[in-house]
Motif scaffolding. Structure first.
Motif, short mmCIF file in Angstrom:
data_model
loop_
_atom_site.label_atom_id
_atom_site.label_comp_id
_atom_site.label_asym_id
_atom_site.label_seq_id
_atom_site.Cartn_x
_atom_site.Cartn_y
_atom_site.Cartn_z
N LEU A 152 20.80 81.91 -41.98
CA LEU A 152 21.38 80.62 -42.35
C LEU A 152 22.83 80.73 -42.81
O LEU A 152 23.70 80.02 -42.29
CB LEU A 152 20.51 79.95 -43.42
CG LEU A 152 19.15 79.44 -42.94
CD1 LEU A 152 18.33 78.92 -44.12
CD2 LEU A 152 19.32 78.35 -41.90
N PRO A 153 23.18 81.60 -43.77
CA PRO A 153 24.59 81.71 -44.14
C PRO A 153 25.45 82.29 -43.03
O PRO A 153 26.63 81.92 -42.90
CB PRO A 153 24.58 82.62 -45.38
CG PRO A 153 23.29 83.33 -45.33
CD PRO A 153 22.32 82.40 -44.67
N ALA A 154 24.88 83.20 -42.22
CA ALA A 154 25.65 83.73 -41.08
C ALA A 154 26.04 82.60 -40.14
O ALA A 154 27.18 82.52 -39.67
CB ALA A 154 24.84 84.79 -40.34
N ALA A 155 25.09 81.71 -39.85
CA ALA A 155 25.37 80.57 -38.98
C ALA A 155 26.38 79.63 -39.62
O ALA A 155 27.25 79.07 -38.93
CB ALA A 155 24.07 79.83 -38.66
N ALA A 156 26.27 79.45 -40.93
CA ALA A 156 27.21 78.55 -41.63
C ALA A 156 28.63 79.09 -41.58
O ALA A 156 29.58 78.35 -41.31
CB ALA A 156 26.76 78.37 -43.08
N PHE A 157 28.80 80.38 -41.83
CA PHE A 157 30.15 80.97 -41.77
C PHE A 157 30.69 80.96 -40.34
O PHE A 157 31.89 80.77 -40.12
CB PHE A 157 30.12 82.41 -42.31
CG PHE A 157 30.14 82.49 -43.81
CD1 PHE A 157 31.29 82.15 -44.52
CD2 PHE A 157 29.03 82.90 -44.52
CE1 PHE A 157 31.33 82.22 -45.90
CE2 PHE A 157 29.04 82.97 -45.91
CZ PHE A 157 30.20 82.63 -46.60
N PHE A 158 29.81 81.13 -39.35
CA PHE A 158 30.24 81.06 -37.95
C PHE A 158 30.70 79.64 -37.63
O PHE A 158 31.71 79.44 -36.95
CB PHE A 158 29.10 81.47 -37.02
CG PHE A 158 29.48 81.50 -35.57
CD1 PHE A 158 30.24 82.53 -35.05
CD2 PHE A 158 29.07 80.48 -34.71
CE1 PHE A 158 30.59 82.56 -33.70
CE2 PHE A 158 29.41 80.50 -33.37
CZ PHE A 158 30.18 81.54 -32.87
N MET A 162 34.51 77.30 -36.18
CA MET A 162 34.57 76.36 -35.06
C MET A 162 35.27 75.06 -35.42
O MET A 162 35.57 74.24 -34.54
CB MET A 162 33.16 76.06 -34.56
CG MET A 162 32.37 77.31 -34.16
SD MET A 162 30.69 76.97 -33.62
CE MET A 162 30.99 76.29 -31.98
N LEU A 163 35.53 74.85 -36.70
CA LEU A 163 36.16 73.60 -37.12
C LEU A 163 37.62 73.55 -36.66
O LEU A 163 38.32 74.57 -36.68
CB LEU A 163 36.10 73.48 -38.64
CG LEU A 163 34.70 73.39 -39.26
CD1 LEU A 163 34.81 73.36 -40.78
CD2 LEU A 163 33.96 72.16 -38.74
N PRO A 164 38.12 72.39 -36.24
CA PRO A 164 39.53 72.27 -35.85
C PRO A 164 40.44 72.73 -36.98
O PRO A 164 40.24 72.40 -38.14
CB PRO A 164 39.69 70.77 -35.58
CG PRO A 164 38.33 70.30 -35.23
CD PRO A 164 37.39 71.12 -36.08
N SER A 165 41.46 73.52 -36.63
CA SER A 165 42.35 74.07 -37.64
C SER A 165 43.67 74.47 -37.01
O SER A 165 43.71 74.91 -35.85
CB SER A 165 41.71 75.29 -38.32
OG SER A 165 42.62 75.93 -39.18
N ALA A 208 32.15 87.49 -43.07
CA ALA A 208 30.80 87.30 -43.60
C ALA A 208 29.75 87.21 -42.49
O ALA A 208 28.68 87.81 -42.60
CB ALA A 208 30.76 86.04 -44.47
N CYS A 209 30.02 86.44 -41.45
CA CYS A 209 29.05 86.30 -40.36
C CYS A 209 28.76 87.65 -39.70
O CYS A 209 27.58 88.03 -39.60
CB CYS A 209 29.54 85.28 -39.34
SG CYS A 209 28.51 85.19 -37.85
#
Length: 384
Positions: A152-158, A162-165, A208-209
């Motif tokens: 779950l945290p691995a997916a969250a950090f991944f 992916m967020l626009p930046s 982290a991921c």
């Protein structure tokens, strides 16, 4: 049997017992680390993604190769291998109990933070060792989590990647600043003391991921037992590297001058695309090299053994690279950051990596570990 209170740390895995895959991956990918780090020192009239945009066709070709296969791809692989190594350490020292293992990991994190801080201040401000140390300081609490609580945290950090930046290094227009190219010793200290903590504390977010995925892979011993995980490794290699190559193209073609620089909103999408696809590429590289290592096990030649020795001494070889960057690029030393081209710097990086391979192989022949590997083991385990 010894009680937990009486148990002593099991110590590092003997060289003769180490799996070929992880060591070969570390040794070979140090070439990519050299290629990734060195071009960020270059100056030019227009710099984007760490590449001067006014070079020759050869520079453009090398830029495309590095942006496609190297930048943002090597460091995630090292993050995965770092987590994998932590899982091995935990497995070997289960007799110490949860608290004992955490203390062992915290001692290792401390030496990484101290060495990384000194490395950043004296040699290369883009140091990753201190960031790994901070990651391990926090990650020590996760080593006994169940698999689903790691996923779950691995997916969250991944997902964060992916967020626009507009902050992706792959699209940055910032030239090397005074922390990278200090004008003098006083300026070096004053600039880096501000930048280094930001790198040290921000780096774990990007690592982290891969670290958490490495913990999972280490528990299953995926890289040590490739025959048992051949399908997983094959799928990871094919899918990871395909996504990484395709995901790099919008940025790689732009940096090579093949396509025009798009609008700001598009840059905010293709920069993260380059970054998150690179994480999958790092996994793919680890899987591919493990599959190659499985074929080589038992019949390695001199070159393979030399690269393996480099991987076993990866911290020492990584730090040796920075000595070259200091000598070549620092303004009050050789000051070649405005003279070397992208292609010339790639050649320098390759030669630097080759030199560290020779050094590591000589240490192997003499039966000696790298000096910084000795330091880490001494602090972690209390012995050589």
């Amino acid at each position: 049997m010894a009680t937990i209170a009486q148990a002593r740390p099991a110590g590092p895995t003997a060289a003769s017992e180490r799996a070929l895959g992880p060591d070969l991956a570390r040794g070979f990918m140090l070439l990519f680390i050299a290629l990734a780090n060195s071009h960020y020192f270059l100056r030019g009239d227009v710099v984007r993604g760490g590449f001067p945009m006014d070079g020759s066709w050869l520079d453009s070709a090398v830029t495309w190769l590095i942006a496609t296969f190297v930048d943002g791809r090597a460091f995630p692989m090292f993050g995965l291998l770092f987590g994998y190594g932590v899982a091995q350490l935990v497995r070997r020292n289960e007799a110490l109990g949860p608290r004992g293992v955490r203390r062992l990991l915290w001692r290792r994190s401390l030496v990484l933070i101290v060495v990384g801080f000194l490395h950043a201040m004296l040699l290369f401000v883009g140091d990753i060792l201190a960031a790994y140390g901070v990651l391990l300081l926090l990650g020590a609490w996760t080593v006994r989590w169940r698999a689903r609580w790691l996923v779950l945290p691995a997916a969250a950090f991944f997902a964060l990647l992916m967020l626009p930046s507009a902050d992706s290094l792959s699209i940055s227009t910032d030239p090397p600043d005074a922390s990278m190219l200090p004008p003098d010793l006083a300026g070096m200290v004053s600039e880096r003391i501000v930048v280094q903590p930001l790198v040290m504390l921000g780096g774990p977010i990007g690592f982290a991921c891969p670290f958490l995925v490495g913990l999972l892979a280490g528990r299953a011993r995926v890289l040590e037992r490739p025959a048992e995980h051949r399908r997983l490794l094959t799928v990871t290699a094919v899918v990871g590297l395909t996504v990484a190559v395709l995901g790099a193209q919008p940025v790689a073609l732009m940096l090579a001058g093949v396509t025009d620089v798009p609008s700001a909103s598009t840059l905010e999408l293709i920069g993260p695309l380059h970054d998150w696809s690179g994480v999958l590429g790092g996994f793919g590289y680890a899987a591919l090299i493990t599959l190659v290592a499985a074929r080589l096990t038992g019949r390695t030649g001199r070159v393979t053994e030399a690269i393996r020795a480099t991987g076993q001494r990866s911290m020492t070889c990584y730090l040796l690279q920075s000595v070259v960057w200091v000598a070549v690029f620092t303004p009050f030393l050789l000051d070649l950051s405005g003279t070397l081209t992208v292609a010339g710097t790639a050649l320098l990086a390759t030669a630097t990596w080759a030199a560290t391979v020779v050094v590591a192989d000589q240490l192997r022949r003499r039966g000696r570990r790298g000096p910084f590997e000795v330091l880490v083991r001494r602090v972690t385990y209390g012995r050589r």
